[in-house]
Scaffold this motif. Structure first.
Motif, PDB file in Angstrom:
ATOM      1  N   ALA A  35      23.486 -42.600  39.831  1.00 37.70           N
ATOM      2  CA  ALA A  35      24.486 -43.675  39.833  1.00 37.70           C
ATOM      3  C   ALA A  35      25.856 -43.109  40.207  1.00 37.70           C
ATOM      4  O   ALA A  35      26.564 -43.699  41.035  1.00 37.70           O
ATOM      5  CB  ALA A  35      24.536 -44.354  38.464  1.00 37.70           C
ATOM      6  N   GLN A  36      26.210 -41.972  39.633  1.00 34.94           N
ATOM      7  CA  GLN A  36      27.493 -41.349  39.975  1.00 34.94           C
ATOM      8  C   GLN A  36      27.564 -41.019  41.469  1.00 34.94           C
ATOM      9  O   GLN A  36      28.576 -41.275  42.118  1.00 34.94           O
ATOM     10  CB  GLN A  36      27.709 -40.070  39.164  1.00 34.94           C
ATOM     11  N   ALA A  37      26.501 -40.443  41.999  1.00 39.52           N
ATOM     12  CA  ALA A  37      26.489 -40.076  43.420  1.00 39.52           C
ATOM     13  C   ALA A  37      26.652 -41.316  44.295  1.00 39.52           C
ATOM     14  O   ALA A  37      27.384 -41.285  45.302  1.00 39.52           O
ATOM     15  CB  ALA A  37      25.194 -39.336  43.759  1.00 39.52           C
ATOM     16  N   LEU A  38      26.006 -42.397  43.907  1.00 41.02           N
ATOM     17  CA  LEU A  38      26.127 -43.635  44.689  1.00 41.02           C
ATOM     18  C   LEU A  38      27.539 -44.221  44.584  1.00 41.02           C
ATOM     19  O   LEU A  38      28.100 -44.682  45.584  1.00 41.02           O
ATOM     20  CB  LEU A  38      25.075 -44.644  44.235  1.00 41.02           C
ATOM     21  N   TYR A  39      28.116 -44.192  43.387  1.00 41.52           N
ATOM     22  CA  TYR A  39      29.509 -44.657  43.249  1.00 41.52           C
ATOM     23  C   TYR A  39      30.439 -43.808  44.119  1.00 41.52           C
ATOM     24  O   TYR A  39      31.329 -44.323  44.783  1.00 41.52           O
ATOM     25  CB  TYR A  39      29.977 -44.611  41.793  1.00 41.52           C
ATOM     26  N   ALA A  57      33.952 -43.916  36.337  1.00 38.74           N
ATOM     27  CA  ALA A  57      34.522 -43.277  35.144  1.00 38.74           C
ATOM     28  C   ALA A  57      33.706 -43.593  33.892  1.00 38.74           C
ATOM     29  O   ALA A  57      33.528 -42.732  33.024  1.00 38.74           O
ATOM     30  CB  ALA A  57      35.976 -43.722  34.964  1.00 38.74           C
ATOM     31  N   GLN A  58      33.179 -44.794  33.807  1.00 37.50           N
ATOM     32  CA  GLN A  58      32.408 -45.174  32.615  1.00 37.50           C
ATOM     33  C   GLN A  58      31.087 -44.424  32.491  1.00 37.50           C
ATOM     34  O   GLN A  58      30.564 -44.257  31.393  1.00 37.50           O
ATOM     35  CB  GLN A  58      32.167 -46.683  32.608  1.00 37.50           C
ATOM     36  N   GLU A  69      37.163 -33.594  30.783  1.00 32.68           N
ATOM     37  CA  GLU A  69      38.081 -33.344  31.899  1.00 32.68           C
ATOM     38  C   GLU A  69      37.677 -34.160  33.122  1.00 32.68           C
ATOM     39  O   GLU A  69      38.521 -34.740  33.808  1.00 32.68           O
ATOM     40  CB  GLU A  69      38.130 -31.852  32.248  1.00 32.68           C
ATOM     41  N   LYS A  70      36.386 -34.200  33.402  1.00 34.02           N
ATOM     42  CA  LYS A  70      35.900 -34.961  34.554  1.00 34.02           C
ATOM     43  C   LYS A  70      36.053 -36.463  34.329  1.00 34.02           C
ATOM     44  O   LYS A  70      36.422 -37.205  35.243  1.00 34.02           O
ATOM     45  CB  LYS A  70      34.450 -34.595  34.859  1.00 34.02           C
ATOM     46  N   LEU A  93      43.245 -47.420  27.180  1.00 37.92           N
ATOM     47  CA  LEU A  93      42.225 -47.478  26.124  1.00 37.92           C
ATOM     48  C   LEU A  93      41.148 -46.421  26.372  1.00 37.92           C
ATOM     49  O   LEU A  93      40.667 -45.776  25.434  1.00 37.92           O
ATOM     50  CB  LEU A  93      41.589 -48.870  26.059  1.00 37.92           C
ATOM     51  N   HIS A  94      40.799 -46.230  27.623  1.00 39.43           N
ATOM     52  CA  HIS A  94      39.799 -45.207  27.958  1.00 39.43           C
ATOM     53  C   HIS A  94      40.369 -43.804  27.829  1.00 39.43           C
ATOM     54  O   HIS A  94      39.651 -42.887  27.419  1.00 39.43           O
ATOM     55  CB  HIS A  94      39.224 -45.460  29.351  1.00 39.43           C
ATOM     56  N   TYR A  95      41.640 -43.613  28.156  1.00 38.37           N
ATOM     57  CA  TYR A  95      42.272 -42.312  27.909  1.00 38.37           C
ATOM     58  C   TYR A  95      42.136 -41.979  26.426  1.00 38.37           C
ATOM     59  O   TYR A  95      41.797 -40.852  26.061  1.00 38.37           O
ATOM     60  CB  TYR A  95      43.757 -42.338  28.261  1.00 38.37           C
TER      61      TYR A  95
END
Length: 163
Positions: A35-39, A57-58, A69-70, A93-95
């Motif tokens: 999924a990350q690679a496709l995003y 990011a999610q 860090e990533k 909020l995610h930070y």
């Protein structure tokens, strides 16, 4: 159009991981990495897509080990593309969530103090509860890891004479 197709495929793999794992014969972490690679591919085709950046990011929350860090780097890219203060506060909020998961409780608290929009208050409240619970657990763990006063070694470098 291709960027939208790739983003949608990434979202299908991410949301329907069990099905993607069966179809592609993947393990859970491999499905998330796909999924990350496709995003990322979708972002190569359309680099300024805020929604794709947030979706990417999610994915970090589900990968083990968690790589703060990533995750934070991807959230920062999304923050740069946010179109208004409400979206920026949503990213804050995610930070805070990343900071909580990293044990950086003071940093998380600072981020949460910046949240003022009414629509973010419920999540802010939940994150503050999580922050306080994790801070308490960390303090308890720290206290249990410390030797009891009777077990503490003398601070003097000289040996203690035996009777």
């Amino acid at each position: 159009r291709e960027a939208l197709y790739v983003k949608n495929l990434a979202s299908v793999v991410y949301v329907f991981r069990e099905e993607a794992m069966a179809y592609y014969r993947l393990k859970p972490q491999q499905a998330l990495l796909l999924a990350q690679a496709l995003y990322r591919k979708a972002l190569l085709l359309k680099p300024d897509d805020f929604i794709t950046h947030t979706a990417l990011a999610q994915t970090w929350y589900y990968l083990t080990p968690f790589e703060p860090e990533k995750a934070l780097a991807d959230w920062k890219k999304a923050y740069e593309l946010a179109s208004d203060d409400s979206e920026r506060q949503g990213i804050l909020l995610h930070y805070a969530r990343v900071a909580i998961l990293s044990g950086k409780f003071d940093e998380a608290e600072k981020q949460l103090e910046e949240i003022t929009y009414a629509k973010h208050q419920e999540l802010k409240k939940t994150l503050l509860q999580n922050l306080n619970e994790r801070r308490k657990l960390a303090q308890e763990k720290s206290a249990s890891d410390s030797p009891a006063p009777s077990q503490a070694k003398p601070e003097s470098a000289e040996p203690v004479p035996l009777p």
